[in-house]
Write a protein that holds these residues in place. Structure first.
Motif, PDB file in Angstrom:
ATOM      1  N   UNK A  81     -26.099  19.904  55.384  1.00 59.93           N
ATOM      2  CA  UNK A  81     -24.934  19.258  55.993  1.00 59.93           C
ATOM      3  C   UNK A  81     -24.112  18.619  54.875  1.00 59.93           C
ATOM      4  N   UNK A  82     -22.934  19.149  54.633  1.00 56.00           N
ATOM      5  CA  UNK A  82     -22.064  18.667  53.555  1.00 56.00           C
ATOM      6  C   UNK A  82     -20.842  18.000  54.165  1.00 56.00           C
ATOM      7  N   UNK A  83     -20.604  16.728  53.796  1.00 60.56           N
ATOM      8  CA  UNK A  83     -19.484  15.979  54.354  1.00 60.56           C
ATOM      9  C   UNK A  83     -18.742  15.248  53.243  1.00 60.56           C
ATOM     10  N   UNK A  84     -17.427  15.080  53.461  1.00 56.17           N
ATOM     11  CA  UNK A  84     -16.563  14.404  52.492  1.00 56.17           C
ATOM     12  C   UNK A  84     -15.757  13.342  53.243  1.00 56.17           C
ATOM     13  N   UNK A  85     -15.805  12.091  52.746  1.00 56.06           N
ATOM     14  CA  UNK A  85     -15.081  10.975  53.364  1.00 56.06           C
ATOM     15  C   UNK A  85     -14.333  10.227  52.264  1.00 56.06           C
ATOM     16  N   UNK A  86     -13.069   9.908  52.512  1.00 55.47           N
ATOM     17  CA  UNK A  86     -12.239   9.202  51.541  1.00 55.47           C
ATOM     18  C   UNK A  86     -11.978   7.775  52.010  1.00 55.47           C
ATOM     19  N   UNK A 130     -10.254   3.778  50.354  1.00 52.03           N
ATOM     20  CA  UNK A 130      -9.130   3.342  49.523  1.00 52.03           C
ATOM     21  C   UNK A 130      -9.429   3.432  48.037  1.00 52.03           C
ATOM     22  N   UNK A 131     -10.698   3.327  47.654  1.00 46.75           N
ATOM     23  CA  UNK A 131     -11.026   3.252  46.233  1.00 46.75           C
ATOM     24  C   UNK A 131     -11.893   4.407  45.736  1.00 46.75           C
ATOM     25  N   UNK A 132     -12.484   5.163  46.636  1.00 41.94           N
ATOM     26  CA  UNK A 132     -13.399   6.214  46.174  1.00 41.94           C
ATOM     27  C   UNK A 132     -13.513   7.313  47.221  1.00 41.94           C
ATOM     28  N   UNK A 133     -14.207   8.376  46.827  1.00 42.06           N
ATOM     29  CA  UNK A 133     -14.462   9.533  47.680  1.00 42.06           C
ATOM     30  C   UNK A 133     -15.970   9.713  47.787  1.00 42.06           C
ATOM     31  N   UNK A 134     -16.490   9.746  49.015  1.00 41.48           N
ATOM     32  CA  UNK A 134     -17.923   9.895  49.246  1.00 41.48           C
ATOM     33  C   UNK A 134     -18.222  11.339  49.649  1.00 41.48           C
ATOM     34  N   UNK A 135     -19.196  11.941  48.963  1.00 48.47           N
ATOM     35  CA  UNK A 135     -19.671  13.288  49.288  1.00 48.47           C
ATOM     36  C   UNK A 135     -21.149  13.187  49.602  1.00 48.47           C
ATOM     37  N   UNK A 136     -21.535  13.490  50.847  1.00 51.13           N
ATOM     38  CA  UNK A 136     -22.933  13.398  51.271  1.00 51.13           C
ATOM     39  C   UNK A 136     -23.519  14.782  51.454  1.00 51.13           C
ATOM     40  N   UNK A 137     -24.759  14.950  50.993  1.00 53.23           N
ATOM     41  CA  UNK A 137     -25.482  16.213  51.093  1.00 53.23           C
ATOM     42  C   UNK A 137     -26.822  15.910  51.744  1.00 53.23           C
ATOM     43  N   UNK A 138     -27.057  16.456  52.928  1.00 51.58           N
ATOM     44  CA  UNK A 138     -28.289  16.176  53.666  1.00 51.58           C
ATOM     45  C   UNK A 138     -28.923  17.481  54.122  1.00 51.58           C
ATOM     46  N   UNK A 195     -31.332   8.449  49.911  1.00 49.70           N
ATOM     47  CA  UNK A 195     -31.940   7.811  51.081  1.00 49.70           C
ATOM     48  C   UNK A 195     -32.420   8.886  52.035  1.00 49.70           C
ATOM     49  N   UNK A 196     -33.221   8.467  53.004  1.00 52.88           N
ATOM     50  CA  UNK A 196     -33.666   9.374  54.055  1.00 52.88           C
ATOM     51  C   UNK A 196     -32.634   9.382  55.173  1.00 52.88           C
ATOM     52  N   UNK A 197     -32.134  10.598  55.528  1.00 52.62           N
ATOM     53  CA  UNK A 197     -31.187  10.723  56.620  1.00 52.62           C
ATOM     54  C   UNK A 197     -31.886  10.952  57.944  1.00 52.62           C
ATOM     55  N   UNK A 198     -31.135  11.481  58.904  1.00 51.02           N
ATOM     56  CA  UNK A 198     -31.725  11.719  60.216  1.00 51.02           C
ATOM     57  C   UNK A 198     -32.705  12.881  60.203  1.00 51.02           C
ATOM     58  N   UNK A 199     -32.430  13.907  59.391  1.00 53.91           N
ATOM     59  CA  UNK A 199     -33.267  15.111  59.397  1.00 53.91           C
ATOM     60  C   UNK A 199     -33.993  15.351  58.086  1.00 53.91           C
ATOM     61  N   UNK A 200     -33.540  14.747  57.022  1.00 55.65           N
ATOM     62  CA  UNK A 200     -34.160  14.999  55.725  1.00 55.65           C
ATOM     63  C   UNK A 200     -33.595  14.065  54.670  1.00 55.65           C
ATOM     64  N   UNK A 201     -33.758  14.474  53.424  1.00 54.04           N
ATOM     65  CA  UNK A 201     -33.282  13.648  52.317  1.00 54.04           C
ATOM     66  C   UNK A 201     -31.755  13.736  52.239  1.00 54.04           C
ATOM     67  N   UNK A 202     -31.122  12.587  52.037  1.00 56.03           N
ATOM     68  CA  UNK A 202     -29.671  12.513  51.989  1.00 56.03           C
ATOM     69  C   UNK A 202     -29.244  11.933  50.653  1.00 56.03           C
ATOM     70  N   UNK A 203     -28.401  12.680  49.937  1.00 59.58           N
ATOM     71  CA  UNK A 203     -27.862  12.226  48.653  1.00 59.58           C
ATOM     72  C   UNK A 203     -26.359  12.026  48.827  1.00 59.58           C
ATOM     73  N   UNK A 204     -25.894  10.848  48.457  1.00 63.16           N
ATOM     74  CA  UNK A 204     -24.475  10.521  48.571  1.00 63.16           C
ATOM     75  C   UNK A 204     -23.910  10.255  47.188  1.00 63.16           C
TER      76      UNK A 204
END
Length: 455
Positions: A370-375, A377-385, A436-445
């Motif tokens: 699961x790849x998500x991108x959230x922006x 005001x100061x940064x861009x978050x990319x999460x990989x779970x 961190x641990x996400x809902x289904x597995x390991x989550x890297x942000x």
């Protein structure tokens, strides 16, 4: 084999073109009339002159085209394939084989037709104008040659387009894959295998390059293990040396104190006692110096590869799409929409970070991502779970340390350096790597700083 077929087919088509051109250029346009047919026409007209010159020949003055094949019995017949017009002495048309022919001497001269006199009993009774069809023959010849050339050129274009597609698929794309693979290997990423395609021209090279990557990875792991063992030995020796040095320092301090006490109790100012006290003081100083050096050596064993340079600059967020595509070579994640913004990062190091994250997901979870991108005001978050279940909560803080891995990864090949180096890269780019641990597995942000908000 396909290349040989292509070259042979092109050579065959070129040969057809050259032969057609030679035939068209060398072949002479025979504009002369058949003398036998001309004589036969003249003889037939003379034999049937009374019928042709009668005041009202039955349906024989003007005949439709191809009339020679459809005339009634008793009518005048054209014995040849020649088209001609029969004129009397007054220039009137007595007979013509087809409409559109030259019907007077002037038109016949302009058209370069053959004009012959008709004689009966030695008297000139009229003329026959035999149609010159050389221009029509030449037009037909040119039209046929143009059609042939067009057909051959069309076939050549089709073959060329097909071969361009073949070259793009079998040569250019494999070259691009080799280039991307070489860049990843040069950047130190040895976890992503090179996709092998034995059908293209570089299938053997592809396999050899991937074997090289595998061997380099084994050498890197062996080097990491040797380095870890060496650093552990240095750390152990540093700790062991600290104990006798501390003992020497303590004994020297006691000796110096006793020397000062003896000097004070006896009230004797002896140069010998002063020298002994100075020696003890020097030993204490050297012990402190040795202790400082050992401490520095022990600390150095805990430092990581700081020689990897990170040079963050402004980069457009649209480049993240290509970074995701290069990292997710198994296409386990759907490409998300990336907001338009200006990032502050090192593209090469950012590629390494996502290469490591996707490679870890492939290696340890082997599930969809699961790849998500959230922006903000100061940064861009990319999460990989992933959906691999994650790791124990108490192991999460250790994953970003060097040579540390989760307990569920013991049977899987790895050196435990990927997340540590990725964390180092993100810190140097004023970003952050969160595990961190996400809902289904390991989550890297991955937190990427926006341009102008990097401090």
């Amino acid at each position: 084999m396909k290349n040989q077929r292509f070259v042979i087919s092109l050579m065959f088509l070129f040969l057809i073109e050259i032969l057609t051109l030679l035939v068209f250029c060398v072949k002479k346009n025979d504009s002369s009339l058949d003398a036998v047919a001309v004589n036969e026409v003249v003889q037939t007209i003379q034999n049937n002159w009374e019928r042709l010159s009668s005041p009202s020949p039955p349906e024989a003055i003007q005949l439709p085209q191809n009339a020679r094949n459809h005339q009634k019995p008793g009518e005048y017949q054209n014995p040849t394939d020649l088209d001609y017009v029969v004129l009397d002495l007054d220039g009137d048309v007595l007979f013509e084989t087809a409409p559109g022919l030259s019907e007077n001497i002037h038109d016949a001269v302009v058209h370069r037709d053959t004009i012959l006199d008709l004689e009966i009993n030695g008297l000139n009774v009229g003329k026959v104008i035999i149609y010159n069809n050389s221009a029509e023959f030449l037009r037909t010849q040119r039209r046929n040659a143009t059609i042939l050339f067009s057909a051959v050129l069309f076939v050549q274009c089709c073959i060329s387009v097909w071969y361009l597609f073949f070259l793009n698929r079998r040569v250019i794309q494999p070259f691009r894959k080799l280039k991307g693979f070489a860049e990843r290997v040069a950047a130190g990423n040895l976890d992503i295998p090179l996709e092998m395609d034995r059908e293209n021209l570089f299938g053997a090279f592809t396999e050899s390059f991937d074997i090289m990557r595998s061997e380099l990875k084994k050498a890197r792991i062996a080097e990491a293990e040797a380095t870890a063992s060496k650093k552990e030995l240095v750390a152990k020796l540093s700790h062991d040396i600290k104990t006798p040095v501390a003992s020497i320092k303590a004994a020297s301090e006691v000796g110096a104190a006793l020397t000062e006490k003896i000097s004070a109790e006896t009230d004797i100012s002896s140069p010998l006692l002063a020298q002994i006290s100075g020696n003890y003081t020097q030993i204490v100083r050297k012990a402190d110096q040795i202790n400082t050096l050992i401490t520095n050596l022990f600390t150095a064993t805990l430092e990581e590869l700081r020689q990897l340079s990170v040079i963050p600059v402004d980069m457009d967020s649209s480049e993240l799409k290509l970074i995701f595509e290069n990292a997710d070579y198994l296409q386990r994640a759907s490409a998300p929409a990336v907001p338009d913004c200006l990032l502050y990062a090192d593209r090469l190091r950012l590629q390494q970070v996502f290469d490591n994250l996707f490679a870890n997901s492939y290696k340890y979870a082997d599930t969809n991502i699961d790849l998500r991108v959230v922006k903000t005001d100061r940064c861009l978050f990319v999460s990989i779970e992933d959906c691999g279940g994650g790791v124990k909560a108490e192991e999460l803080p250790l994953l970003k340390e060097k040579f540390k891995r989760g307990s569920n990864a013991k049977a899987i090949e790895g050196a435990g350096l990927g997340l540590y180096i990725s964390d180092y890269f993100m810190k140097e780019m004023h970003g952050e790597l969160m595990i961190e641990n996400g809902r289904n597995g390991l989550k890297a942000t991955v937190r990427i700083a926006l341009s102008g908000h990097s401090i």
